[in-house]
Design an enzyme around this catalytic site. Sequence first.
Site, short mmCIF file in Angstrom:
data_model
loop_
_atom_site.label_atom_id
_atom_site.label_comp_id
_atom_site.label_asym_id
_atom_site.label_seq_id
_atom_site.Cartn_x
_atom_site.Cartn_y
_atom_site.Cartn_z
N LYS A 242 26.41 31.92 8.59
CA LYS A 242 26.40 31.63 10.04
C LYS A 242 24.95 31.68 10.51
O LYS A 242 24.25 32.67 10.33
CB LYS A 242 27.23 32.69 10.76
CG LYS A 242 28.08 32.15 11.87
CD LYS A 242 28.99 33.26 12.38
CE LYS A 242 29.86 32.77 13.51
NZ LYS A 242 30.63 33.86 14.11
O1 G3P Z 1 32.74 34.54 16.32
C1 G3P Z 1 32.06 34.69 17.50
C2 G3P Z 1 32.78 34.39 18.79
O2 G3P Z 1 34.10 34.08 18.58
C3 G3P Z 1 32.52 35.42 19.84
O3 G3P Z 1 33.55 35.63 20.75
O4 G3P Z 1 34.67 36.97 22.49
O5 G3P Z 1 32.34 37.61 21.74
O6 G3P Z 1 32.72 35.56 23.11
P1 G3P Z 1 33.30 36.49 22.09
#
Ligand code: G3P
Length: 215
Positions: A83
């Site tokens: 990533k």
């Molecule tokens: O994988 C990263 C992404 O899904 C982050 O999600 O909930 O931290 O905005 P969030």
Amino acid sequence: MKIFLDTADLDEIKQGVAMCLVDGVTTNPSLLAKTGKTFEQVAPEITRLVSGPISLEVISDDAEGMIAEARELARIADNVVVKVPMTEQGLIAVAKLADENIPTNVTLIFSAVQALLAAKAGAAYVSPFIGRLDDISHEGMELVEQIKTIFDNYGFGTEIIVASVRSPLHVLEAALAGADIATVPFKVLKQMFIHPLTASGIAKFKEDYAKIPKR
Ligand code: G3P
């Protein structure tokens, strides 16, 4: 549409695997920090639990540093996807890693032109962050639709991972938009099973089964 789990929690991943519905896993430094365990305790175990793609994130700012980290991560297992953040340096790293056949997932995508650049650089996946756009009053799913149109227009093989998913509605919209993958928190995966009419229907069938005359 493939379903990935967006977590580094080993118990959640084991439960997801037991459901036979998990096609891959995405992690990030925030999710890893939440586990309270070391990277070495968690990352290799995830790659063993799930045979599909496992995204592990680099933290360097410069392309050289990212490439060095990526090579280390790729050594953990064959199913590791690196990533990489959506920056100029990140995309230089993506292009060089593509030459080395190390697959990348470009993360923190908030515009369709960012996704276009990532695909041109040779990313295997792009991760538009839907929930974080919704949080600031933008229609996150419009971004997925735009990326899908661009990738279809030019035949890019880059897969769209709908990320920052907050609810089953996001998963529904991702599927309707034709996204390749939704990466979901474990809580959202569990919510996707539930409908009150299913629960009340089961209760009623059980009740009526008891009324069937027995021999
Ligand atoms: O994988 C990263 C992404 O899904 C982050 O999600 O909930 O931290 O905005 P969030």
